[in-house]
Scaffold this active site. Structure first.
Site, PDB file in Angstrom:
ATOM      1  N   GLY A   1       0.830  -1.196   0.000  1.00 57.25           N
ATOM      2  CA  GLY A   1       0.000   0.000   0.000  1.00 57.25           C
ATOM      3  C   GLY A   1       0.865   1.246   0.000  1.00 57.25           C
ATOM      4  O   GLY A   1       0.742   2.104  -0.845  1.00 57.25           O
TER       5      GLY A   1
ATOM      6  N   GLU B   1       8.270   2.618   8.834  1.00 61.76           N
ATOM      7  CA  GLU B   1       8.843   3.620   7.949  1.00 61.76           C
ATOM      8  C   GLU B   1      10.240   4.090   8.345  1.00 61.76           C
ATOM      9  O   GLU B   1      10.984   4.631   7.530  1.00 61.76           O
ATOM     10  CB  GLU B   1       7.881   4.819   7.847  1.00 61.76           C
ATOM     11  CG  GLU B   1       6.622   4.440   7.095  1.00 61.76           C
ATOM     12  CD  GLU B   1       5.460   5.395   7.316  1.00 61.76           C
ATOM     13  OE1 GLU B   1       5.191   6.196   6.428  1.00 61.76           O
ATOM     14  OE2 GLU B   1       4.814   5.327   8.386  1.00 61.76           O
TER      15      GLU B   1
HETATM   16 MO1  MOS Z   1       1.878   5.395   4.946  1.00 65.07          MO
HETATM   17  S1  MOS Z   1       2.739   6.732   3.772  1.00 65.07           S
HETATM   18  O1  MOS Z   1       1.969   5.834   6.460  1.00 65.07           O
HETATM   19  O2  MOS Z   1       1.071   4.125   4.366  1.00 65.07           O
END
Ligand code: MOS
Length: 748
Positions: A246, A714
């Site tokens: 995603g 992330e």
């Molecule tokens: Mo995200 S850019 O936190 O899927």
């Protein structure tokens, strides 16, 4: 949405913290996991978007008759025939609101913009029909670069974040500095390129609609679709059990999907739309390019006197998502004065959106190279320089970090990598084949957002449980880690916990984004489980027939399907026994969970890390290879070390990708992306990633939330990009300030 495949894990001790394999792993590798496009309701039609080949101008004609005459074509939707929506798609809906591109008019604002939707009995007929439309255009000169876009001051960056942060006297800091570094950095537009393309299968039943689609934000999306179609949110059901990636692009509503849903309603038949790879380079978001400037003031002792980070962030001509790159500088190094700010630039491109570490990825790339340059300017080792400018409290606010594990990340990462003894100057190391060898590092940092979420935990008469939340597993392992959290709260083995998720009618699991899903949905599951156990304890401790009778104030502990009296372990009773005697079929625990606002006010909350990179560069050809990456990360309590390591690896690989591979290349004459496919849009493959190591630094953060969980998704990108660029400098003596770094930049 039930996962009943038996687990093959051997387990000892408590559930959370165990490296369980994925609950959905067997389903996925045997092809039994169904993705959105695998659905084929009876009578289904196929929709295909026709997209613009110009980047700016208008469509002057479409041969709708030719398309309609093609055998199998059922309908052609154009701006002239598109049925109305209940909400103006040009009006943005918070939160995460975007202007939606749904055939409003004949204006073309970017290449690959949908200009018509062809619906047919077969995919082939729809594809052929779209090809017969033969669009004619009035084309204007596309605006594609830093020099031709319209500049503006943005009211917000990212998804509603502040465009500016400032503290201290920056100009005085520069005036008093012994030296001031001023450097420009450029990052390109990048596209999400999830393996699974954006897809929807829409089926209406009266004014209810069932949507099979990959989706990172189920409840939010239901609300948005309901508004566009003028129906109550509960009339929209989204099934999203599995996502093939995603990365942010599936958290946002997009135009093609709305058109397909509209077509299904108009034609009264189910409609499937699957974007082709090329069609994903436009209407479904991307990481916008940035032009960043960093100014760093330094005193004679190697301390920062001022830090100024400005990002000119690209966006579309019609919407305002700006990569919040300069925000990466606001929480990290101990500068007494800081200004971070953004300017927007409008280009003829699809609107950017959140993409895997939005802001931090691009901003950290620039910041970490600038910090390395500052260290070099002070004649200091880059690690010593970072420790020298280590922020004990959050710069600006002075708030304590909710935990302080960054020093440990630096120390452990450096030790494992073997950083000690690194020559200060560049071009000092060669391998046995004569390749230049360089070592570089970068600091990793990512905030810990938290989304409100809900969950339900049902203890059943046989002592097992059903737990439910509308979460999203993009591949990060939510099915597994969330079930572990619920099992622990319930005092059960994960195999005794049936976990339902990925369906919007379940309690709202919040957004799978911002690296916040495990913490957000996990806290709700934890609280729901605890609620069920509290109700069960009430039953037992108030029942004279129970061995736990009267333990009310002392309390009981839930473990291995039994409640134990805290002061006397010999007195216990199984869940099944308690429920049976009470004559209850089940106990339902519920929770609505969010972060304690007082804790959020008092503490700065981040995941921390440090990344160390080794590169080898061919001195004649400039070919760059990353030969080693070591990352040390602290992200609170680790629910499943196997999945967390995998998340860090994914982030670090994305860092390699950012540093050396990814770039959407625009033809400045046409405004079209020339490499809108996985052959020419480069991403690293196995041979590009020889050795990865992720160290999981233990961290107890009691403030971030009641389960102590932070984000891991992330942060791996941050730090890594800079570490690689810095290693390239160390190998070659060449500072490249434009990503991706290319071999011609090295030998040029
Ligand atoms: Mo995200 S850019 O936190 O899927």
């Amino acid at each position: 949405m039930s996962l009943d495949a038996p687990s093959t894990n051997a387990r000892y001790g408590s559930n959370a913290g165990q490296p369980l394999t994925r609950r959905d792993g067997v389903l996925k590798v045997t092809g039994r996991a169904t993705y959105a496009a695998d659905n084929h309701p009876d009578g289904m039609l196929y929709a295909v978007t026709a997209v613009s080949r110009i980047a700016r101008g208008r469509v002057t004609s479409l041969d709708v008759e030719a398309a309609k005459a093609h055998p199998g074509v059922v309908e052609v939707m154009t701006p002239a025939s598109r049925p109305p929506l209940a909400h103006d798609p040009d009006e943005k809906m918070p939160p995460f609101g975007f202007r939606i591109e749904v055939l409003q008019d004949s204006t073309v604002r970017y290449a690959n913009q949908p200009i018509a939707l062809v619906i047919a009995e077969t995919l082939e007929a729809a594809t052929e029909g779209a090809a017969l439309l033969n669009p004619q255009y009035d084309a204007d000169e596309p605006r594609t670069g830093i020099d031709d876009g319209l500049r503006f001051d943005p009211p917000a960056v990212g998804v509603g974040g502040p465009p500016k942060a400032a503290f201290g006297d920056v100009e005085a800091g520069f005036a008093n500095a012994a030296q001031v570094l001023e450097r420009d950095y450029v990052t390109p537009a990048q596209y999400h390129n999830a393996m699974e393309p954006h897809a929807v299968v829409a089926e209406w039943d009266g004014d209810h609609v069932m949507l099979d689609m990959p989706n990172q934000a189920l409840a939010m999306s239901c609300a948005s679709y309901a508004t566009y179609f003028g129906i109550p949110p509960e009339n929209v059901t989204i099934r999203s059990p599995f996502l093939g990636g995603g990365f942010g692009s599936k958290a946002i509503i997009n135009g093609p999907q709305i058109l397909a849903i509209l077509a299904a309603r108009t034609l009264k038949r189910p409609v499937k739309l699957v974007l082709s790879r090329a069609q994903m380079y436009g209407p479904v978001g991307h990481r916008g390019g940035t032009w960043q400037k960093l100014r760093i003031g330094l005193d004679n002792e190697g301390h920062l006197t001022a830090l100024h980070h400005k990002s000119i962030s690209a966006t579309s001509s019609f919407d305002d998502f700006l990569e919040p790159a300069a925000n990466a500088s606001t929480h990290l190094y101990a500068s007494p004065a800081l200004l971070s700010e953004h300017e927007g630039i409008r280009l003829d491109t699809g609107t950017p959106g959140p993409m895997r570490a939005p802001g931090e990825a691009s901003g950290s790339a620039a910041l970490e190279v600038a910090i390395d340059e500052a260290a070099d300017a002070c004649g200091m080792d880059p690690l010593d320089f970072r420790l020298h400018n280590y922020a004990e409290t959050e710069p600006g606010s002075g708030r304590p970090f909710s935990s302080k594990a960054l020093r440990e990340c630096y120390a452990e990462g450096a030790k494992r990598f073997g950083w000690a003894g690194r020559p200060l100057a560049s071009r000092q190391m060669r391998d046995e084949n004569g390749f230049l060898v360089g070592w570089g590092m970068g600091t990793a940092l990512f905030p810990c957002p938290h989304f409100p979420a809900e969950a339900r935990a049902t203890l059943r008469a046989d002592g097992t449980a059903l737990v439910e939340t509308a979460g999203a597993d993009m591949g990060q392992g939510a099915w597994t880690a969330l079930a572990q959290i619920a099992a622990e709260a319930l005092g059960l083995d994960p195999d005794q916990v049936e976990f339902h998720s990925g369906l919007s009618t379940l309690p709202d699991g919040g957004v799978a984004g911002g690296s916040a899903h495990t913490a957000s949905a996990g806290l709700a599951l934890n609280n729901a489980g605890k609620d069920a156990i509290a109700q069960l304890s009430e039953l037992a401790t108030n029942d004279p027939a129970s061995p736990l009778f009267g333990a009310g104030n002392i309390g009981v502990e839930a473990r291995a399907g039994r409640l134990y009296r805290r002061d006397d372990e010999t007195r216990s009773e199984s869940y099944a026994e308690i429920l049976a005697r009470a004559g209850q079929r089940e106990i339902v625990g519920t929770a609505k969970a969010s972060r304690d606002p007082a804790a959020a006010e008092a503490h700065a909350m981040f995941s921390h890390g440090a990344v160390f990179a080794e590169v080898k560069v061919d001195p004649d050809l400039g070919q760059i290879r990353v030969t080693r990456l070591v990352g040390a990360f602290a992200a609170g309590r680790i629910i499943n070390p196997r999945l967390v390591e995998s998340q860090y690896f994914g982030g670090m690989i994305w860092g390699v990708s950012f540093a050396l591979h990814e770039e959407a290349i625009v033809d400045h004459r046409t405004g079209r992306i020339m490499n809108a496919d996985l052959a020419e849009y480069h991403v690293p493959i196995n041979a590009d990633i020889p050795s990865l190591e992720a160290i999981l630094i233990p961290e107890n953060d009691p403030f971030v939330n009641a389960i102590g969980v932070k984000g891991v998704g992330e942060i791996g990108i941050t730090g890594t990009v800079g570490a690689i660029a810095n290693a390239i400098w160390h190998a070659t003596g060449v500072r490249v300030r434009k990503f991706p770094v290319r071999l011609e930049d090295i030998i040029g």
